[in-house]
Design a protein around this motif. Structure first.
Motif, PDB file in Angstrom:
ATOM      1  N   LEU A  23      -4.092  -4.239  -4.707  1.00  0.00           N
ATOM      2  CA  LEU A  23      -4.353  -2.888  -5.208  1.00  0.00           C
ATOM      3  C   LEU A  23      -5.684  -2.799  -5.941  1.00  0.00           C
ATOM      4  O   LEU A  23      -6.405  -1.808  -5.805  1.00  0.00           O
ATOM      5  CB  LEU A  23      -3.202  -2.430  -6.111  1.00  0.00           C
ATOM      6  CG  LEU A  23      -1.867  -2.275  -5.372  1.00  0.00           C
ATOM      7  CD1 LEU A  23      -0.725  -2.085  -6.354  1.00  0.00           C
ATOM      8  CD2 LEU A  23      -1.917  -1.129  -4.374  1.00  0.00           C
ATOM      9  N   GLU A  24      -6.025  -3.836  -6.687  1.00  0.00           N
ATOM     10  CA  GLU A  24      -7.306  -3.865  -7.399  1.00  0.00           C
ATOM     11  C   GLU A  24      -8.463  -3.817  -6.392  1.00  0.00           C
ATOM     12  O   GLU A  24      -9.421  -3.055  -6.549  1.00  0.00           O
ATOM     13  CB  GLU A  24      -7.393  -5.142  -8.251  1.00  0.00           C
ATOM     14  CG  GLU A  24      -8.725  -5.333  -8.949  1.00  0.00           C
ATOM     15  CD  GLU A  24      -8.929  -6.767  -9.445  1.00  0.00           C
ATOM     16  OE1 GLU A  24     -10.104  -7.159  -9.589  1.00  0.00           O
ATOM     17  OE2 GLU A  24      -7.934  -7.476  -9.671  1.00  0.00           O
ATOM     18  N   ALA A  25      -8.367  -4.627  -5.334  1.00  0.00           N
ATOM     19  CA  ALA A  25      -9.408  -4.669  -4.306  1.00  0.00           C
ATOM     20  C   ALA A  25      -9.530  -3.321  -3.599  1.00  0.00           C
ATOM     21  O   ALA A  25     -10.631  -2.830  -3.348  1.00  0.00           O
ATOM     22  CB  ALA A  25      -9.110  -5.776  -3.297  1.00  0.00           C
ATOM     23  N   VAL A  26      -8.385  -2.710  -3.302  1.00  0.00           N
ATOM     24  CA  VAL A  26      -8.375  -1.406  -2.627  1.00  0.00           C
ATOM     25  C   VAL A  26      -9.025  -0.341  -3.519  1.00  0.00           C
ATOM     26  O   VAL A  26      -9.879   0.415  -3.065  1.00  0.00           O
ATOM     27  CB  VAL A  26      -6.919  -0.997  -2.244  1.00  0.00           C
ATOM     28  CG1 VAL A  26      -6.836   0.456  -1.826  1.00  0.00           C
ATOM     29  CG2 VAL A  26      -6.397  -1.907  -1.140  1.00  0.00           C
ATOM     30  N   ARG A  27      -8.624  -0.314  -4.783  1.00  0.00           N
ATOM     31  CA  ARG A  27      -9.200   0.679  -5.720  1.00  0.00           C
ATOM     32  C   ARG A  27     -10.711   0.508  -5.852  1.00  0.00           C
ATOM     33  O   ARG A  27     -11.450   1.472  -5.870  1.00  0.00           O
ATOM     34  CB  ARG A  27      -8.525   0.572  -7.092  1.00  0.00           C
ATOM     35  CG  ARG A  27      -7.195   1.324  -7.152  1.00  0.00           C
ATOM     36  CD  ARG A  27      -6.693   1.460  -8.577  1.00  0.00           C
ATOM     37  NE  ARG A  27      -6.286   0.185  -9.126  1.00  0.00           N
ATOM     38  CZ  ARG A  27      -5.049  -0.303  -9.056  1.00  0.00           C
ATOM     39  NH1 ARG A  27      -4.105   0.374  -8.444  1.00  0.00           N
ATOM     40  NH2 ARG A  27      -4.748  -1.475  -9.575  1.00  0.00           N
ATOM     41  N   LYS A  28     -11.147  -0.745  -5.936  1.00  0.00           N
ATOM     42  CA  LYS A  28     -12.585  -1.026  -6.046  1.00  0.00           C
ATOM     43  C   LYS A  28     -13.333  -0.560  -4.796  1.00  0.00           C
ATOM     44  O   LYS A  28     -14.398   0.040  -4.877  1.00  0.00           O
ATOM     45  CB  LYS A  28     -12.822  -2.522  -6.242  1.00  0.00           C
ATOM     46  CG  LYS A  28     -13.164  -2.861  -7.668  1.00  0.00           C
ATOM     47  CD  LYS A  28     -13.511  -4.285  -7.985  1.00  0.00           C
ATOM     48  CE  LYS A  28     -13.752  -5.283  -6.907  1.00  0.00           C
ATOM     49  NZ  LYS A  28     -13.745  -6.661  -7.389  1.00  0.00           N
TER      50      LYS A  28
ATOM     51  N   LEU B  66       0.807  -1.215   0.000  1.00  0.00           N
ATOM     52  CA  LEU B  66       0.000   0.000   0.000  1.00  0.00           C
ATOM     53  C   LEU B  66       0.843   1.268   0.000  1.00  0.00           C
ATOM     54  O   LEU B  66       0.596   2.174  -0.793  1.00  0.00           O
ATOM     55  CB  LEU B  66      -0.964  -0.002   1.188  1.00  0.00           C
ATOM     56  CG  LEU B  66      -2.022  -1.112   1.165  1.00  0.00           C
ATOM     57  CD1 LEU B  66      -2.827  -1.094   2.442  1.00  0.00           C
ATOM     58  CD2 LEU B  66      -2.930  -0.986  -0.049  1.00  0.00           C
ATOM     59  N   SER B  67       1.854   1.327   0.879  1.00  0.00           N
ATOM     60  CA  SER B  67       2.637   2.562   0.962  1.00  0.00           C
ATOM     61  C   SER B  67       3.446   2.828  -0.307  1.00  0.00           C
ATOM     62  O   SER B  67       3.619   3.976  -0.704  1.00  0.00           O
ATOM     63  CB  SER B  67       3.504   2.607   2.218  1.00  0.00           C
ATOM     64  OG  SER B  67       4.242   1.441   2.366  1.00  0.00           O
ATOM     65  N   LYS B  68       3.877   1.761  -0.984  1.00  0.00           N
ATOM     66  CA  LYS B  68       4.610   1.938  -2.244  1.00  0.00           C
ATOM     67  C   LYS B  68       3.696   2.448  -3.357  1.00  0.00           C
ATOM     68  O   LYS B  68       4.174   2.892  -4.390  1.00  0.00           O
ATOM     69  CB  LYS B  68       5.238   0.614  -2.688  1.00  0.00           C
ATOM     70  CG  LYS B  68       6.502   0.277  -1.935  1.00  0.00           C
ATOM     71  CD  LYS B  68       7.083  -1.048  -2.375  1.00  0.00           C
ATOM     72  CE  LYS B  68       8.285  -1.409  -1.545  1.00  0.00           C
ATOM     73  NZ  LYS B  68       8.470  -2.849  -1.402  1.00  0.00           N
TER      74      LYS B  68
ATOM     75  N   ASN C 290     -20.902   2.825   6.760  1.00  0.00           N
ATOM     76  CA  ASN C 290     -20.239   3.039   5.476  1.00  0.00           C
ATOM     77  C   ASN C 290     -18.786   2.582   5.462  1.00  0.00           C
ATOM     78  O   ASN C 290     -18.063   2.865   4.512  1.00  0.00           O
ATOM     79  CB  ASN C 290     -20.301   4.529   5.106  1.00  0.00           C
ATOM     80  CG  ASN C 290     -21.733   4.996   4.964  1.00  0.00           C
ATOM     81  OD1 ASN C 290     -22.546   4.329   4.337  1.00  0.00           O
ATOM     82  ND2 ASN C 290     -22.055   6.114   5.586  1.00  0.00           N
ATOM     83  N   ALA C 291     -18.351   1.896   6.510  1.00  0.00           N
ATOM     84  CA  ALA C 291     -16.960   1.438   6.590  1.00  0.00           C
ATOM     85  C   ALA C 291     -16.615   0.587   5.368  1.00  0.00           C
ATOM     86  O   ALA C 291     -17.403  -0.257   4.938  1.00  0.00           O
ATOM     87  CB  ALA C 291     -16.754   0.630   7.860  1.00  0.00           C
ATOM     88  N   LYS C 292     -15.429   0.833   4.821  1.00  0.00           N
ATOM     89  CA  LYS C 292     -14.938   0.055   3.676  1.00  0.00           C
ATOM     90  C   LYS C 292     -13.914  -0.937   4.199  1.00  0.00           C
ATOM     91  O   LYS C 292     -12.866  -0.548   4.712  1.00  0.00           O
ATOM     92  CB  LYS C 292     -14.328   0.991   2.638  1.00  0.00           C
ATOM     93  CG  LYS C 292     -15.338   1.934   2.017  1.00  0.00           C
ATOM     94  CD  LYS C 292     -14.669   2.889   1.055  1.00  0.00           C
ATOM     95  CE  LYS C 292     -15.680   3.723   0.307  1.00  0.00           C
ATOM     96  NZ  LYS C 292     -16.206   4.824   1.097  1.00  0.00           N
ATOM     97  N   ILE C 293     -14.248  -2.221   4.074  1.00  0.00           N
ATOM     98  CA  ILE C 293     -13.390  -3.273   4.630  1.00  0.00           C
ATOM     99  C   ILE C 293     -13.142  -4.349   3.581  1.00  0.00           C
ATOM    100  O   ILE C 293     -14.070  -4.786   2.903  1.00  0.00           O
ATOM    101  CB  ILE C 293     -14.042  -3.903   5.884  1.00  0.00           C
ATOM    102  CG1 ILE C 293     -14.335  -2.809   6.922  1.00  0.00           C
ATOM    103  CG2 ILE C 293     -13.139  -4.987   6.474  1.00  0.00           C
ATOM    104  CD1 ILE C 293     -15.247  -3.233   8.046  1.00  0.00           C
ATOM    105  N   ILE C 294     -11.883  -4.756   3.476  1.00  0.00           N
ATOM    106  CA  ILE C 294     -11.505  -5.860   2.580  1.00  0.00           C
ATOM    107  C   ILE C 294     -11.019  -7.000   3.466  1.00  0.00           C
ATOM    108  O   ILE C 294     -10.135  -6.805   4.303  1.00  0.00           O
ATOM    109  CB  ILE C 294     -10.365  -5.450   1.622  1.00  0.00           C
ATOM    110  CG1 ILE C 294     -10.802  -4.290   0.724  1.00  0.00           C
ATOM    111  CG2 ILE C 294      -9.926  -6.647   0.780  1.00  0.00           C
ATOM    112  CD1 ILE C 294      -9.667  -3.721  -0.101  1.00  0.00           C
TER     113      ILE C 294
END
Length: 120
Positions: A112-117, A22-24, A75-79
């Motif tokens: 990254l795909e999951a985070v962006r979605k 994530l940080s990169k 509304n929390a966004k959790i993966i």
């Protein structure tokens, strides 16, 4: 402004992997927790834009933590993250309010795909 992420996993190595990915890629990891109880506390304290949540953890499992966080913030966004690709777990996590599910070992592009979605 960078998207703030809370990383939750009982394994320090896994938290480090997710934090690095994530940080990169321009995300800001604002906190980490090693179990569901701490995740709920940290969520209330930090108000992250996104949380990555392991399923199997001591004290409080990830699905219970998702339910607790969603009570605080609908509304929390959790993966969800788990080594077990069990269909029932995935379904339960999504029903509890998770936006997506990633399987360990993590592949950076899938994370990254999951985070962006989730935050898109």
């Amino acid at each position: 402004m960078a998207i703030k992420v809370l990383v939750v996993d009982d394994a320090a190595f896994m938290r480090m992997m997710v934090r690095d990915i994530l940080s990169k890629n321009g995300y800001e990891v604002v906190g980490e927790a090693e179990n569901g109880m701490k995740a709920v506390e940290k969520y209330q304290e930090l108000h992250p834009d996104l949380t990555t949540m392991d399923i199997t953890m001591p004290e409080m499992d990830g699905i219970s933590a998702v339910k607790a966080i969603r009570k605080i913030d609908p509304n929390a966004k959790i993966i969800m993250c788990s080594a077990m690709g069990q269909q029932a777990m995935v379904i339960e996590a999504i029903q509890a309010g998770a936006r997506d599910f990633i399987v360990k070992p993590f592949q950076a592009d899938r994370v990254l795909e999951a985070v962006r979605k989730a935050v898109g």
